[in-house]
Design a protein around this motif. Structure first.
Motif, PDB file in Angstrom:
ATOM      1  N   ARG A   2       0.868  -1.209   0.052  1.00 29.01           N
ATOM      2  CA  ARG A   2      -0.055   0.122  -0.164  1.00 29.01           C
ATOM      3  C   ARG A   2       0.929   1.363   0.202  1.00 29.01           C
ATOM      4  NH1 ARG A   2      -4.941   0.995   4.334  1.00 29.01           N
ATOM      5  NH2 ARG A   2      -5.658   3.077   3.499  1.00 29.01           N
ATOM      6  N   MET A 322      -2.618  -4.873   9.700  1.00 34.15           N
ATOM      7  CA  MET A 322      -3.280  -4.829   8.351  1.00 34.15           C
ATOM      8  C   MET A 322      -2.157  -5.058   7.321  1.00 34.15           C
ATOM      9  SD  MET A 322      -6.284  -4.648   9.088  1.00 34.15           S
ATOM     10  CE  MET A 322      -6.685  -4.673   7.353  1.00 34.15           C
ATOM     11  N   LEU A 325      -1.565  -8.131   5.011  1.00 35.40           N
ATOM     12  CA  LEU A 325      -2.377  -8.311   3.783  1.00 35.40           C
ATOM     13  C   LEU A 325      -1.649  -7.720   2.628  1.00 35.40           C
ATOM     14  CD1 LEU A 325      -5.942  -7.655   4.993  1.00 35.40           C
ATOM     15  CD2 LEU A 325      -4.949  -9.825   4.625  1.00 35.40           C
ATOM     16  N   GLU A 326      -0.679  -6.735   2.796  1.00 40.06           N
ATOM     17  CA  GLU A 326       0.100  -6.213   1.642  1.00 40.06           C
ATOM     18  C   GLU A 326       1.546  -6.383   2.223  1.00 40.06           C
ATOM     19  OE1 GLU A 326      -2.579  -2.757  -0.264  1.00 40.06           O
ATOM     20  OE2 GLU A 326      -2.168  -2.400   1.976  1.00 40.06           O
ATOM     21  N   ARG A 348      -1.899 -12.441   1.382  1.00 45.23           N
ATOM     22  CA  ARG A 348      -1.241 -11.344   0.296  1.00 45.23           C
ATOM     23  C   ARG A 348      -1.913 -11.751  -1.042  1.00 45.23           C
ATOM     24  NH1 ARG A 348       5.059 -10.544  -0.052  1.00 45.23           N
ATOM     25  NH2 ARG A 348       4.478 -12.656  -0.783  1.00 45.23           N
ATOM     26  N   VAL A 351      -5.525 -11.097  -1.751  1.00 46.30           N
ATOM     27  CA  VAL A 351      -5.917  -9.957  -1.834  1.00 46.30           C
ATOM     28  C   VAL A 351      -5.611  -9.412  -3.113  1.00 46.30           C
ATOM     29  CG1 VAL A 351      -5.389  -7.517  -0.713  1.00 46.30           C
ATOM     30  CG2 VAL A 351      -5.747  -9.567   0.812  1.00 46.30           C
ATOM     31  N   GLN A 455      -7.998  -2.623  -4.032  1.00 43.36           N
ATOM     32  CA  GLN A 455      -7.255  -3.185  -2.937  1.00 43.36           C
ATOM     33  C   GLN A 455      -7.210  -2.627  -1.694  1.00 43.36           C
ATOM     34  OE1 GLN A 455      -3.303  -5.082  -4.280  1.00 43.36           O
ATOM     35  NE2 GLN A 455      -2.527  -4.787  -2.557  1.00 43.36           N
ATOM     36  N   VAL A 459      -8.578  -4.060   1.991  1.00 43.69           N
ATOM     37  CA  VAL A 459      -7.799  -4.034   3.204  1.00 43.69           C
ATOM     38  C   VAL A 459      -8.664  -3.376   4.185  1.00 43.69           C
ATOM     39  CG1 VAL A 459      -6.028  -3.010   4.304  1.00 43.69           C
ATOM     40  CG2 VAL A 459      -5.552  -4.159   1.909  1.00 43.69           C
ATOM     41  N   LYS A 463      -9.799  -4.306   8.073  1.00 42.38           N
ATOM     42  CA  LYS A 463      -9.475  -3.493   9.134  1.00 42.38           C
ATOM     43  C   LYS A 463     -10.935  -3.228  10.076  1.00 42.38           C
ATOM     44  CE  LYS A 463      -7.251   0.716  10.282  1.00 42.38           C
ATOM     45  NZ  LYS A 463      -6.694   1.873  10.030  1.00 42.38           N
TER      46      LYS A 463
END
Length: 523
Positions: A2, A322, A325-326, A348, A351, A455, A459, A463
């Motif tokens: 992100r 969080m 996830l990235e 990841r 996502v 994306q 996310v 969250k």
């Protein structure tokens, strides 16, 4: 990763396509801005950075290999070469089996489908070496048995191994079977028969198969029956050894299923205890975890503001989660998340695949809606997404999309043309196909507007889920209806991972947050 999620990036950025001007000229999809969650605490972030194109990690195996010939699923792929692997964790506490057992208990507790699997050679060379050594063993056995007089050196080694394998399959209550095995495969008696030249080697195969028939699971009955029909001695004993290996796995997995309930109840306390034992052997066993949490520390103004004080600790931890996830491979995984490495990398990937897949639908139908009857729109979208998802299974890094997206574009055109043919309508024109293909190929860039926005929404949805104090499910974000099943799977797995990790390591996190993230700087 992100944009601006981790602040300034030290690692050199890979070159990116300068295609902003070109994208401005193409048809765009209008998506409403995601509503901000209520009750959120503002946090100052650098929003000027751009996502780097992600490349596949080429790290070594993360398998802790809890038993000879076995590996624990969940540690054999997906590790970063710079990450702290579980084997490194265990090497750091030499003489302790605790962390190996901790890893095994963790897998059993969090993975309902967990089972031990026979370890396979890691590469072709290792496979060839193993095959050569096994062939040499059986060739030597055949040569010795066919010599005149027969030599039984290799046969004695074989009997010893078979006896040990049979013992390993027994449960504690199998005392009579243990006595029976000892009576049939008494090595001293067999040696006496060899010395007296009265050993009937081939008959021992029948005795052994009889024992195996008593001990094996029903799924192995056909294999035992097939072995009983074999007449060539060496292939017969080779089959016996291979079947015994499978029976060992059957028994190990049966034992796991038997104790799963107990392990699930005790695993959190057990993991916390074993991890503390590991920390006691280290000068700083939480260095990477501390860096991970500090990346999400609040500003000094937020620390000084009393209205944020009670919420800051929870926010720091939730925002740190969080990042999972990235996850950017530039950073090492925290020590507290190493055992979940494979699950983290898989999440990841899910996502990113979901964001690209959904972006394909939105971009495609912004161009194609006029050609499709409204009542058929959902059906066609589902067909296109189903086929796109299959092609995107090979998407692990952004470079993969250079090869995949042209195929996705071609499949979208085919699916829509098939629909138009079915409705007796003209197929898509060449100019439209070319324009659509260019737009879909632009999704290779992680900063492409639609892909990036989708994306972020995935996310943000996750969250809200882990930050919520009630059990209600957050509202589905705009534009994500078509991928609601993917989003549900991602959110469910993520929530389970976070809740379990928080229960095990929460006290360690609280200590770091209190002493390194929320301390007040005196003026």
């Amino acid at each position: 990763m992100r944009k601006g999620f981790l602040g300034p990036i030290k690692k050199e950025n890979q070159s990116q396509k300068e295609n902003d001007t070109k994208e401005d000229e193409k048809p765009t999809v209008k998506i409403l801005e995601t509503p901000k969650p209520t009750g959120a605490i503002p946090k100052v972030r650098d929003v000027t950075g751009k996502k780097r194109r992600r490349t596949r990690s080429m790290g070594s195996s993360l398998s802790p290999s809890p038993g000879r010939g076995f590996f624990v699923p969940g540690y054999n792929a997906g590790g970063s070469s710079s990450s702290m692997s579980l084997s490194e964790l265990m090497d750091a506490s030499k003489g302790m089996k605790g962390l190996t057992n901790m890893a095994l208990a963790h897998e059993i507790a969090v993975d309902k489908n967990f089972s031990l699997t026979k370890i396979q050679p890691e590469n072709e060379i290792e496979k060839q070496i193993k095959e050569i050594m096994q062939k040499a063993f059986w060739d030597l056995l055949k040569e010795q048995l066919e010599s005149e007089p027969p030599v039984y050196t290799q046969a004695m080694t074989l009997f010893t191994e078979i006896k040990a394998m049979l013992y390993s399959i027994l449960l504690p209550q199998h005392e009579k079977l243990k006595e029976k095995i000892e009576g049939i495969l008494d090595i001293e008696v067999i040696q006496q028969q060899i010395d007296a030249e009265v050993l009937e080697f081939d008959k021992y195969a029948g005795y052994i198969l009889g024992l195996m028939g008593i001990l094996c699971a029903p799924v192995r009955d056909d294999q035992i029956a097939a072995l009983k029909q074999m007449t060539e001695i060496v292939p017969l004993f080779k089959g016996i050894m291979e079947t015994l290996e499978m029976m060992k796995l059957d028994m190990a997995n049966f034992t796991i299923q038997t104790v799963r309930g107990t392990i699930e109840k005790e695993s959190k306390d057990y993991e916390r205890k074993k991890f503390q034992e590991f920390l006691d052997t280290q000068d700083d066993g939480l260095g990477t975890t501390r860096e991970w949490l500090i990346r999400h520390a609040p500003t000094q103004d937020e620390i000084d503001d009393p209205k944020y004080k009670k919420l800051l600790g929870a926010r720091i931890l939730n925002e740190a989660y969080m990042e999972i996830l990235e996850w950017d491979d530039y950073h090492n995984l925290p020590e507290t998340l190493v055992m979940d490495a494979k699950r983290i990398y898989a999440l990841r990937d899910k996502v990113e695949r979901a964001s690209v897949s959904t972006a394909v639908i939105l971009l495609s139908f912004s161009n194609l809606n006029a050609f499709i009857i409204p009542m058929d729109s959902q059906r066609v979208k589902e067909t296109v997404k189903q086929h796109a998802d299959i092609l995107l299974q090979d998407f692990f890094e952004d470079a993969d999309l250079l090869k995949i997206l042209p195929s996705v574009a071609a499949q979208v055109v085919k699916d829509v043309n098939d629909y138009l043919t079915e409705k007796n309508r003209p197929v898509l024109g060449d100019e439209l196909v070319k324009n659509l293909t260019e737009q879909l190929e632009s999704l290779e860039d992680p900063n492409q507007r639609i892909r990036d926005l989708l994306q972020k929404r995935i996310v943000d949805f996750c969250k809200q889920l882990i930050s919520s104090t009630n059990k209600s499910v957050p509202q589905l974000p705009p534009g994500l209806t078509i991928c609601k099943n993917d989003l549900g799977a991602i959110a469910g797995q993520f929530l389970k991972l976070v809740n379990y990790n928080k229960e095990v390591f929460g006290e360690f996190y609280n200590d770091i947050i209190e002493n390194h993230c929320l301390f007040k700087v005196e003026a």
